[in-house]
Write a protein that holds these residues in place. Structure first.
Motif, mmCIF file in Angstrom:
data_model
loop_
_atom_site.group_PDB
_atom_site.id
_atom_site.type_symbol
_atom_site.label_atom_id
_atom_site.label_comp_id
_atom_site.label_asym_id
_atom_site.label_seq_id
_atom_site.Cartn_x
_atom_site.Cartn_y
_atom_site.Cartn_z
ATOM 1 N N VAL A 90 14.915 16.381 100.906
ATOM 2 C CA VAL A 90 15.954 15.319 101.236
ATOM 3 C C VAL A 90 15.348 14.066 100.838
ATOM 4 N N ILE A 91 13.984 13.667 100.919
ATOM 5 C CA ILE A 91 13.785 12.356 100.297
ATOM 6 C C ILE A 91 14.039 12.335 98.897
ATOM 7 N N LYS A 92 13.784 13.352 98.221
ATOM 8 C CA LYS A 92 13.916 13.137 96.526
ATOM 9 C C LYS A 92 15.390 12.864 96.233
ATOM 10 N N ASP A 93 16.237 13.797 97.119
ATOM 11 C CA ASP A 93 17.643 13.873 96.741
ATOM 12 C C ASP A 93 18.214 12.261 97.278
ATOM 13 N N GLU A 94 17.843 11.950 98.133
ATOM 14 C CA GLU A 94 18.291 10.354 98.710
ATOM 15 C C GLU A 94 17.906 9.513 97.849
ATOM 16 N N ALA A 95 16.418 9.568 97.288
ATOM 17 C CA ALA A 95 16.054 8.427 96.288
ATOM 18 C C ALA A 95 16.672 8.586 94.809
ATOM 19 N N ASP A 96 17.084 9.895 94.591
ATOM 20 C CA ASP A 96 17.823 10.161 93.110
ATOM 21 C C ASP A 96 19.308 9.245 93.320
ATOM 22 N N LYS A 97 20.114 9.672 94.517
ATOM 23 C CA LYS A 97 21.268 8.896 94.770
ATOM 24 C C LYS A 97 21.087 7.491 94.849
ATOM 25 N N ALA A 128 22.219 2.624 92.057
ATOM 26 C CA ALA A 128 21.610 1.076 91.626
ATOM 27 C C ALA A 128 22.003 0.838 90.251
ATOM 28 N N ALA A 129 22.110 1.804 89.411
ATOM 29 C CA ALA A 129 22.276 1.931 88.081
ATOM 30 C C ALA A 129 23.680 1.901 87.771
ATOM 31 N N GLY A 130 24.512 2.036 88.909
ATOM 32 C CA GLY A 130 26.118 1.814 88.530
ATOM 33 C C GLY A 130 26.556 3.374 88.237
ATOM 34 N N ILE A 131 25.982 4.385 88.723
ATOM 35 C CA ILE A 131 26.372 5.639 88.850
ATOM 36 C C ILE A 131 27.086 6.002 90.236
ATOM 37 N N THR A 132 28.337 6.453 90.098
ATOM 38 C CA THR A 132 29.051 6.643 91.182
ATOM 39 C C THR A 132 28.779 8.288 91.893
ATOM 40 N N GLN A 133 28.363 9.220 91.233
ATOM 41 C CA GLN A 133 28.168 10.616 91.805
ATOM 42 C C GLN A 133 26.921 11.008 91.388
ATOM 43 N N ASP A 134 26.484 12.000 91.942
ATOM 44 C CA ASP A 134 25.342 12.712 91.588
ATOM 45 C C ASP A 134 25.334 13.347 90.420
ATOM 46 N N GLU A 139 23.210 15.032 86.555
ATOM 47 C CA GLU A 139 21.875 15.481 85.856
ATOM 48 C C GLU A 139 22.028 14.871 84.295
ATOM 49 N N SER A 140 20.809 15.042 83.724
ATOM 50 C CA SER A 140 20.912 15.042 82.276
ATOM 51 C C SER A 140 21.551 16.077 81.586
ATOM 52 N N ASN A 141 21.475 17.207 82.261
ATOM 53 C CA ASN A 141 22.143 18.546 81.392
ATOM 54 C C ASN A 141 23.486 18.553 81.870
ATOM 55 N N ASP A 142 24.257 17.708 82.720
ATOM 56 C CA ASP A 142 25.679 17.753 82.935
ATOM 57 C C ASP A 142 26.488 17.510 81.637
ATOM 58 N N SER A 143 27.717 17.927 81.841
ATOM 59 C CA SER A 143 28.696 17.925 80.869
ATOM 60 C C SER A 143 28.932 16.406 80.413
ATOM 61 N N VAL A 144 29.413 16.306 79.085
ATOM 62 C CA VAL A 144 30.075 14.759 78.772
ATOM 63 C C VAL A 144 30.950 14.079 79.548
ATOM 64 N N LEU A 145 32.113 15.179 80.102
ATOM 65 C CA LEU A 145 32.841 14.591 80.924
ATOM 66 C C LEU A 145 32.477 14.425 82.199
ATOM 67 N N GLU A 146 31.375 14.749 82.876
ATOM 68 C CA GLU A 146 30.972 14.684 84.227
ATOM 69 C C GLU A 146 30.233 13.524 84.244
ATOM 70 N N LEU A 147 29.236 13.220 83.211
ATOM 71 C CA LEU A 147 28.662 12.006 82.954
ATOM 72 C C LEU A 147 29.496 10.786 82.719
ATOM 73 N N LYS A 177 32.458 10.468 83.785
ATOM 74 C CA LYS A 177 33.142 10.150 85.138
ATOM 75 C C LYS A 177 32.274 9.510 86.327
ATOM 76 N N ALA A 178 31.051 9.673 86.048
ATOM 77 C CA ALA A 178 29.747 9.075 86.971
ATOM 78 C C ALA A 178 29.725 7.537 86.641
ATOM 79 N N ARG A 179 29.723 7.450 85.202
ATOM 80 C CA ARG A 179 29.360 5.967 84.761
ATOM 81 C C ARG A 179 30.501 5.142 84.742
ATOM 82 N N LEU A 180 31.620 5.639 84.459
ATOM 83 C CA LEU A 180 32.869 4.684 83.877
ATOM 84 C C LEU A 180 33.132 3.579 85.056
ATOM 85 N N PRO A 181 33.491 4.316 86.375
ATOM 86 C CA PRO A 181 33.915 3.482 87.356
ATOM 87 C C PRO A 181 33.356 2.036 87.316
#
Length: 449
Positions: free
Chosen positions: A253-260, A265-271, A273-281, A283-287
């Motif tokens: 829980v602590i690790k997941d909360e720290a990651d979130k 803080a870096a402006g990424i709106t959803q959880d 990982e580095s190995n996620d698809s280009v589309l997922e990355l 969508k997370a960064r663009l907003p």
């Protein structure tokens, strides 16, 4: 010594898979920790990972499942039959099994549960699935040792031996009444040093930390951290003991909360990982990038509206980047400390004393920066009044940034919004707009424009 995956090991495993040398694969992998095997499987393709997974015993692969990356676990589970998945779940503790089965479709979930050999284990898993995954009920496991307050020590020891067979680690011995309501805990020392005829009700410890099934996971983590607990019991609405949460569950829980929080803080709106698809990355960064673009366009209009003053005093425009960077840094520093305080419990709400301290620190920092800036401007441009205007403007902007960085996270926290949002792009871009407005506003007053 920490295990590391080598190219030689991967090549060796791939050769054994091609040649179907199952015994050699077992020899290579059986002595490794399940976390190390999971790391190896992440280096192989899906077919190779699934092959190894089928070769190893279910008591080993069940633990491996928990350590795998989400996409690999999902892929392996999709290649296993409901019966094979049920065999894996029979080897896991209830909370871990519930996490795995919760990832399956409703149809497969029902088939897997029906294939499980341990009916009581299956019932416990089904019971856990009804709780929110971010609550104490979603975290807890059913495996625990409990004794009745009306038993004597001899009966207690006999019952504990039976119960302990299904519990991997006995952190605490809980005491309940005839209605299964939690009453307290039993000290192992008292159990060993007391007469076998003594009633448990006479020796158990009544003071005990516990949480409700609906308690949020982050609150459970805070309580366990505060009281340095290895495990904490969970009760339902009637005060009945229904499970326990152990420290290894809370570490996740602590690790997941720290990651979130780090991603927010870096402006990424959803959880992600580095190995996620280009589309997922994307969508997370663009907003936040789009929001930042809109805010910076507003800042450009503010600059355009002040063309008159920087035509008269051109050096004012030179220091806008410095102003934006300094205000952004001050705001992020202030908000980061507030978010940290809210996370670890040292700051729970608005505190006048803390706010005064933060403003004092910012005033000192701003004064030092402004004096250095005044000296630099005076030496380079010999425009002393303009230099004075820039320096005073800098102090005002820094104080505003510190105020914003301190109050916004507190406001978000009060309104049940994650305050980590305020530690990144939000603070920096907002400070850009208002900072530039204040900068030119103060400069105009001093220079009489």
């Amino acid at each position: 010594m920490e295990f590391k995956v080598s190219k030689e090991l991967i090549q060796q495993l791939e050769e054994h898979i091609v040649n179907k040398n199952d015994k050699e694969l077992e020899v290579l992998l059986n002595d490794l920790h399940h976390a190390d095997i999971a790391e190896i499987l992440d280096e192989l393709d899906f077919d190779e990972a699934t092959y190894i997974f089928r070769v190893l015993d279910s008591d080993k692969t069940a633990e491996i499942l928990l350590e795998l990356e989400d996409d690999l676990r999902e892929n392996i589970l999709s290649r296993l039959s409901p019966k094979e998945i049920a065999e894996e779940l029979d080897e896991l503790e209830t909370n871990d099994a519930a996490d795995i089965i919760g990832e399956l479709s409703q149809e497969i979930k029902a088939e897997v549960i029906s294939e499980m050999l341990d009916v009581e284990h299956a019932k416990d898993i089904v019971d856990l699935l009804r709780y929110d995954e971010n609550s104490a009920g979603g975290l807890m496991g059913k495996e625990l040792v409990k004794v009745n307050e009306n038993w004597n020590v001899l009966t207690c020891v006999k019952e504990m031996r039976i119960q302990a067979e299904n519990v991997s680690r006995v952190h605490s011995i809980y005491v309940v009444d005839d209605e299964n309501r939690l009453k307290g805990r039993l000290s192992l020392k008292d159990l060993l040093t007391t007469s076998t005829k003594t009633q448990i009700g006479d020796i158990y410890i009544r003071k005990l930390n516990f949480v409700n099934v609906d308690t949020e996971d982050v609150e459970v983590a805070r309580i366990m951290q505060k009281y340095d607990l290895e495990a904490i019991p969970v009760v339902d609405e009637l005060g009945r003991l229904v499970g326990r949460i152990t420290i290894d569950d809370i570490v996740d829980v602590i690790k997941d909360e720290a990651d979130k929080d780090y991603q927010l803080a870096a402006g990424i709106t959803q959880d992600v990982e580095s190995n996620d698809s280009v589309l997922e990355l994307t969508k997370a960064r663009l907003p936040w990038l789009l929001i930042g673009m809109v805010i910076e366009i507003v800042a450009s209009f503010v600059l355009k509206g002040n063309e008159e003053i920087f035509k008269l005093h051109s050096t004012l425009i030179i220091f806008v980047p410095l102003l934006s960077a300094t205000a952004g840094n001050i705001g992020v520093q202030a908000s980061a400390i507030v978010v940290q305080g809210l996370a670890n419990g040292t700051l729970k709400e608005f505190s006048r004393a803390y706010f005064t301290k933060e403003i004092t620190v910012s005033m000192i920092s701003g004064s030092i920066i402004s004096l250095l800036l005044l000296g630099y401007h005076s030496i380079m441009y010999q425009q002393y009044l303009v230099g004075f205007a820039i320096s005073i403007s800098m102090i005002v902007v820094i104080l505003f940034a510190a105020t914003l960085g301190t109050l916004v996270p507190l406001f978000l926290h009060k309104n049940k919004i994650d305050p980590a949002i305020a530690t990144g792009p939000f603070i920096t871009t907002t400070n850009d707009v208002f900072g530039i407005m204040l900068y030119f506003g103060v400069a105009k007053l001093i220079l009489g424009v």
